[in-house]
Design an enzyme around this catalytic site. Structure first.
Site, PDB file in Angstrom:
ATOM      1  N   GLY A   6       4.928  -8.476  -1.668  1.00 35.71           N
ATOM      2  CA  GLY A   6       5.684  -8.619  -0.163  1.00 35.71           C
ATOM      3  C   GLY A   6       6.740  -9.392  -0.197  1.00 35.71           C
ATOM      4  O   GLY A   6       7.163  -9.827   1.010  1.00 35.71           O
ATOM      5  N   GLU A  32       1.685 -10.154  -6.592  1.00 36.15           N
ATOM      6  CA  GLU A  32       2.114  -8.771  -6.900  1.00 36.15           C
ATOM      7  C   GLU A  32       3.578  -8.382  -6.587  1.00 36.15           C
ATOM      8  O   GLU A  32       3.904  -7.574  -5.614  1.00 36.15           O
ATOM      9  CB  GLU A  32       1.408  -7.467  -6.685  1.00 36.15           C
ATOM     10  CG  GLU A  32      -0.073  -7.619  -7.218  1.00 36.15           C
ATOM     11  CD  GLU A  32      -0.910  -6.765  -6.591  1.00 36.15           C
ATOM     12  OE1 GLU A  32      -1.700  -6.275  -7.304  1.00 36.15           O
ATOM     13  OE2 GLU A  32      -0.750  -6.504  -5.381  1.00 36.15           O
ATOM     14  N   PRO A  33       4.579  -9.042  -6.844  1.00 37.99           N
ATOM     15  CA  PRO A  33       6.039  -8.822  -6.499  1.00 37.99           C
ATOM     16  C   PRO A  33       6.678  -7.576  -6.850  1.00 37.99           C
ATOM     17  O   PRO A  33       6.526  -7.203  -8.126  1.00 37.99           O
ATOM     18  CB  PRO A  33       6.831 -10.088  -6.797  1.00 37.99           C
ATOM     19  CG  PRO A  33       6.037 -10.564  -7.983  1.00 37.99           C
ATOM     20  CD  PRO A  33       4.506 -10.209  -7.961  1.00 37.99           C
ATOM     21  N   GLY A  34       6.999  -6.657  -6.087  1.00 36.93           N
ATOM     22  CA  GLY A  34       7.918  -5.474  -6.491  1.00 36.93           C
ATOM     23  C   GLY A  34       9.109  -5.472  -6.010  1.00 36.93           C
ATOM     24  O   GLY A  34      10.000  -5.794  -6.895  1.00 36.93           O
ATOM     25  N   ARG A  65      15.341   4.588   3.167  1.00 37.10           N
ATOM     26  CA  ARG A  65      14.820   3.109   3.905  1.00 37.10           C
ATOM     27  C   ARG A  65      15.553   3.222   5.302  1.00 37.10           C
ATOM     28  O   ARG A  65      14.889   2.595   6.128  1.00 37.10           O
ATOM     29  CB  ARG A  65      15.090   2.047   3.010  1.00 37.10           C
ATOM     30  CG  ARG A  65      14.123   1.999   1.650  1.00 37.10           C
ATOM     31  CD  ARG A  65      14.070   0.899   0.958  1.00 37.10           C
ATOM     32  NE  ARG A  65      13.361  -0.145   1.853  1.00 37.10           N
ATOM     33  CZ  ARG A  65      13.839  -1.155   2.308  1.00 37.10           C
ATOM     34  NH1 ARG A  65      15.074  -0.961   2.699  1.00 37.10           N
ATOM     35  NH2 ARG A  65      13.136  -1.777   2.993  1.00 37.10           N
ATOM     36  N   TYR A  67      13.092   3.198   7.867  1.00 37.03           N
ATOM     37  CA  TYR A  67      12.689   1.622   8.595  1.00 37.03           C
ATOM     38  C   TYR A  67      13.864   1.164   9.277  1.00 37.03           C
ATOM     39  O   TYR A  67      13.884   0.002   9.867  1.00 37.03           O
ATOM     40  CB  TYR A  67      12.401   0.919   7.573  1.00 37.03           C
ATOM     41  CG  TYR A  67      11.401   1.372   6.260  1.00 37.03           C
ATOM     42  CD1 TYR A  67       9.956   1.607   6.893  1.00 37.03           C
ATOM     43  CD2 TYR A  67      11.770   1.369   5.156  1.00 37.03           C
ATOM     44  CE1 TYR A  67       9.358   2.262   5.686  1.00 37.03           C
ATOM     45  CE2 TYR A  67      10.949   1.812   3.827  1.00 37.03           C
ATOM     46  CZ  TYR A  67       9.748   2.123   4.330  1.00 37.03           C
ATOM     47  OH  TYR A  67       8.758   2.712   3.223  1.00 37.03           O
ATOM     48  N   CYS A  74      21.439  17.784   5.761  1.00 34.86           N
ATOM     49  CA  CYS A  74      21.577  18.599   7.065  1.00 34.86           C
ATOM     50  C   CYS A  74      20.741  17.762   7.842  1.00 34.86           C
ATOM     51  O   CYS A  74      19.759  18.315   8.304  1.00 34.86           O
ATOM     52  CB  CYS A  74      21.187  19.760   6.998  1.00 34.86           C
ATOM     53  SG  CYS A  74      21.521  21.057   8.112  1.00 34.86           S
ATOM     54  N   GLU A  75      21.042  16.671   8.539  1.00 30.90           N
ATOM     55  CA  GLU A  75      20.270  15.837   9.308  1.00 30.90           C
ATOM     56  C   GLU A  75      21.048  14.747   9.867  1.00 30.90           C
ATOM     57  O   GLU A  75      21.636  13.883   9.094  1.00 30.90           O
ATOM     58  CB  GLU A  75      19.247  15.248   8.187  1.00 30.90           C
ATOM     59  CG  GLU A  75      18.248  14.475   8.728  1.00 30.90           C
ATOM     60  CD  GLU A  75      16.779  15.333   8.899  1.00 30.90           C
ATOM     61  OE1 GLU A  75      16.030  15.066   9.678  1.00 30.90           O
ATOM     62  OE2 GLU A  75      16.738  16.064   8.143  1.00 30.90           O
ATOM     63  N   TYR A  91      12.399   0.641  -4.028  1.00 27.97           N
ATOM     64  CA  TYR A  91      11.892   1.938  -3.127  1.00 27.97           C
ATOM     65  C   TYR A  91      12.997   2.703  -2.808  1.00 27.97           C
ATOM     66  O   TYR A  91      12.885   3.302  -1.636  1.00 27.97           O
ATOM     67  CB  TYR A  91      11.338   1.393  -1.703  1.00 27.97           C
ATOM     68  CG  TYR A  91      10.202   0.268  -2.152  1.00 27.97           C
ATOM     69  CD1 TYR A  91       8.995   0.793  -2.583  1.00 27.97           C
ATOM     70  CD2 TYR A  91      10.066  -1.232  -2.005  1.00 27.97           C
ATOM     71  CE1 TYR A  91       7.899   0.004  -2.867  1.00 27.97           C
ATOM     72  CE2 TYR A  91       9.236  -1.925  -2.459  1.00 27.97           C
ATOM     73  CZ  TYR A  91       8.056  -1.380  -2.900  1.00 27.97           C
ATOM     74  OH  TYR A  91       6.923  -2.239  -3.133  1.00 27.97           O
TER      75      TYR A  91
HETATM   76  C1  LIG Z   1      -0.945  -3.813  -2.963  1.00 23.01           C
HETATM   77  C2  LIG Z   1       0.308  -3.937  -3.122  1.00 23.01           C
HETATM   78  N1  LIG Z   1       0.709  -5.061  -3.801  1.00 23.01           N
HETATM   79  C3  LIG Z   1       2.029  -5.234  -4.238  1.00 23.01           C
HETATM   80  C4  LIG Z   1       3.132  -4.441  -3.430  1.00 23.01           C
HETATM   81  C5  LIG Z   1       4.426  -4.916  -3.453  1.00 23.01           C
HETATM   82  O1  LIG Z   1       5.218  -5.454  -2.508  1.00 23.01           O
HETATM   83  P1  LIG Z   1       6.620  -5.676  -2.579  1.00 23.01           P
HETATM   84  O2  LIG Z   1       7.466  -4.715  -3.161  1.00 23.01           O
HETATM   85  O3  LIG Z   1       6.855  -6.026  -1.075  1.00 23.01           O
HETATM   86  O4  LIG Z   1       6.639  -6.910  -3.241  1.00 23.01           O
HETATM   87  C6  LIG Z   1       2.693  -3.421  -2.371  1.00 23.01           C
HETATM   88  C7  LIG Z   1       3.687  -2.724  -1.358  1.00 23.01           C
HETATM   89  O5  LIG Z   1       3.612  -3.309  -0.350  1.00 23.01           O
HETATM   90  C8  LIG Z   1       1.216  -3.183  -2.196  1.00 23.01           C
HETATM   91  O6  LIG Z   1       0.828  -2.361  -1.370  1.00 23.01           O
HETATM   92  N1  LIG Z   2       8.240   1.648   0.705  1.00 21.45           N
HETATM   93  C1  LIG Z   2       8.583   0.218   1.475  1.00 21.45           C
HETATM   94  C2  LIG Z   2       7.555  -0.816   0.925  1.00 21.45           C
HETATM   95  C3  LIG Z   2       6.189  -0.165   1.055  1.00 21.45           C
HETATM   96  C4  LIG Z   2       5.959  -1.201  -0.088  1.00 21.45           C
HETATM   97  C5  LIG Z   2       4.478  -0.477  -0.842  1.00 21.45           C
HETATM   98  N2  LIG Z   2       3.087  -0.700  -0.151  1.00 21.45           N
HETATM   99  C6  LIG Z   2       9.992  -0.296   1.752  1.00 21.45           C
HETATM  100  O1  LIG Z   2      10.916   0.539   1.265  1.00 21.45           O
HETATM  101  O2  LIG Z   2      10.233  -1.245   2.242  1.00 21.45           O
END
Ligand SMILES: Cc1ncc(COP(=O)(O)O)c(C=O)c1O
Ligand SMILES: N[C@@H](CCCC[NH3+])C(=O)O
Length: 501
Positions: free
Chosen positions: A282, A324-326, A374, A378, A405-406, A435
């Protein structure tokens, strides 16, 4: 013009809200927002040592350009920040942000763990050779097939999310143990009741939502006790994730405080000392120059301090931490390149009267909400620049829109671009690594763009462009029909007469 009987034509134009003073330099690549390798050479943006015009010519647009050094550098920054000999922690890359075979291999080679949130993400990682024991599987509605895949592959953790899931997993775990295997290692995902300061769609730890076991109602403790009493499962620890794109460390600290409290409750109720605590991801990133995300070092230090203090107070040993950084790994290093197709000035008056005040220019590009949902979903903000050249033309207020078309198909809601942008120019949108490709769709039968990894002057297509033939192959009627024109599969440059040269 004849007035509509019900009044004036719908949607009266108003001047744009004050958008601040136009910036004086529209070409600067703020290192805060752009990939680490982004530079301008003779005005043209280069990524990983490659000019964007050449990348667009070779691979077409829309195109995701991924700076490998940036992606792997950020993964390494997290690994280093959390590698404390006193309080060791595992960094799981949250692969939902962006996953393909190459990314799985980089993450594996660089020693990180991986979080998958569907059986297919798990399957992609395993197929790329990712070590199963370094994978955790998430999901609020894992199917029997997904659970069986996880059990058979011997993944590191199944992150349990509901009582239904526990009952589904137990027979599979029992069968594994009966066959001479080990109990299935699991975590309990606790919902810790934190209102994360982010968009409501991406906050996940408030009470009234679908993820996890509530801490407040006692469900999290009940689930932990249930699992501890189940010989075929091994409760390795607890998990908490409060949401995404969060800048304020207070939410993470509050969550850590509460979930350590749950470790204490579990200890009191069962005598078990759980050894692992996964605090989720997050961590926010800079989409705009003014965004101020926390550094991995900062997050690591704060989480360690909170967890150590809470554990000391409860008389518990400090568990092994995981995060868990994504987005914070995948997001900043990727840029989407688009070609401009049409430009429509919307004025307070006839478009034939150039003196009429400009509301904004609608700059339409060859992708849109199918490669980046996004903004529509959002109201996300992005930084975008003219990429193939710089320009001294005065700035004009613009909105970058897609070709769907939106009317909500907006990529960048408000931005300044040089007023001489024209069809054929390339726009670059920053920080689209997380994402965007992973949430891409085929709306209006647009095709998913390729991903090209750049590094040190080399460019490698790590995901190829989807073709119309790929899509036809799914269709009962069209499966054997040749796609009409290869040109449809071979996008830009469409407007070579534009200003690219
Ligand atoms: C369980 C869990 N871990 C990790 C993440 C990765 O989040 P982020 O990409 O914001 O670091 C998410 C997405 O929100 C998630 O649902
Ligand atoms: N998909 C979202 C974040 C959700 C992450 C997964 N739980 C975004 O684009 O910001």
């Amino acid at each position: 013009m004849r007035a509509h009987p019900a009044g004036p034509l719908h949607g009266t134009l108003t001047p744009p809200p004050a958008a601040g003073a136009p910036p004086t330099d529209l070409g600067t690549l703020d290192p805060h927002v752009w990939p680490r390798s982004a530079t301008r050479v003779g005005g043209e943006m280069h990524l990983g040592g490659r000019p964007v015009t050449e990348l667009a010519r070779t691979h077409g647009t829309p195109l995701f350009v991924l700076d490998e050094g940036d992606f792997r550098g950020r993964a390494a920054d997290f690994a280093t920040a959390f590698a404390d000999p006193q309080l060791p922690a595992d960094v799981h890359y949250a692969s939902k942000a962006f996953l393909c075979g190459q990314v799985a291999r980089w993450i594996a080679d660089d020693g990180l763990f991986l979080d998958a949130c569907s059986g297919n993400e798990l399957a992609v990682a395993l197929a790329a050779g990712f070590p199963a024991e370094r994978i955790a599987l998430h999901g609020n509605n894992k199917s029997l097939v997904e659970l069986q895949l996880a059990v058979d592959a011997g993944i590191g953790h199944v992150v349990l999310d509901s009582f239904d899931e526990i009952e589904r997993l137990v027979p599979m775990a029992e069968a594994r143990v009966a066959g001479g295997g080990t109990p299935v290692p699991v975590l309990i995902r606790a919902t810790v009741g934190i209102e994360a300061h982010t968009h409501e769609f991406i906050a996940t730890a408030h009470e009234d939502q679908k993820f996890g076991f509530s801490l407040a109602t006692g469900d999290a403790l009940t689930a932990a006790v249930r699992v501890i009493r189940e010989p075929a499962l091994h409760l390795a620890g607890l998990h908490s994730h409060i949401g995404s794109q969060i800048f304020d460390t207070a939410g993470f600290e509050a969550a850590a405080h509460r979930v350590v409290g749950l470790l204490g409750q579990v200890h009191q109720a069962t005598g078990e000392v759980l050894g692992e605590l996964n605090l989720g991801g997050g961590f926010g990133i800079a989409y705009l120059p003014e965004d101020d995300p926390v550094t991995p070092g900062d997050v690591a230090a704060r989480l360690r301090t909170v967890v150590a203090a809470e554990c000391a107070q409860l008389g518990l040993p400090v568990p092994r931490l995981a995060v868990e950084p994504g987005r914070a790994i995948a997001g900043p290093g990727t840029v989407t390149l688009y070609e401009i197709g049409t430009i429509k000035p919307v004025r307070l008056g006839s478009s034939g009267a150039p003196g009429a005040p400009l509301v904004r220019n609608y700059v339409s590009v060859d992708g849109g909400m199918s490669d980046n949902i996004r903004t529509a979903l959002y109201d996300a903000a992005y930084t975008c620049v003219l990429a193939n050249r710089t320009s001294d033309a005065p700035p004009a207020l613009c909105r970058v829109v897609g070709k769907h078309c939106e009317s909500g198909d907006v990529l960048v809601r408000d931005l300044w671009l040089p007023s001489d942008v024209q069809p054929g120019d390339l726009l670059a949108v920053a920080a689209t690594g997380a994402y965007c490709w992973s949430m891409a769709s085929n709306y209006n039968y647009l095709l998913k763009p390729p991903v090209v990894a750049v590094r040190g002057g080399a460019a490698t297509e790590i995901v190829r462009r989807q073709t119309l033939s790929d899509v036809f192959a799914l269709d009962a009627v069209l499966a054997d029909v040749p796609a009409p024109s290869p040109a449809i599969d071979q996008p830009a440059p469409e407007h070579p007469a534009g200003a690219r040269s």
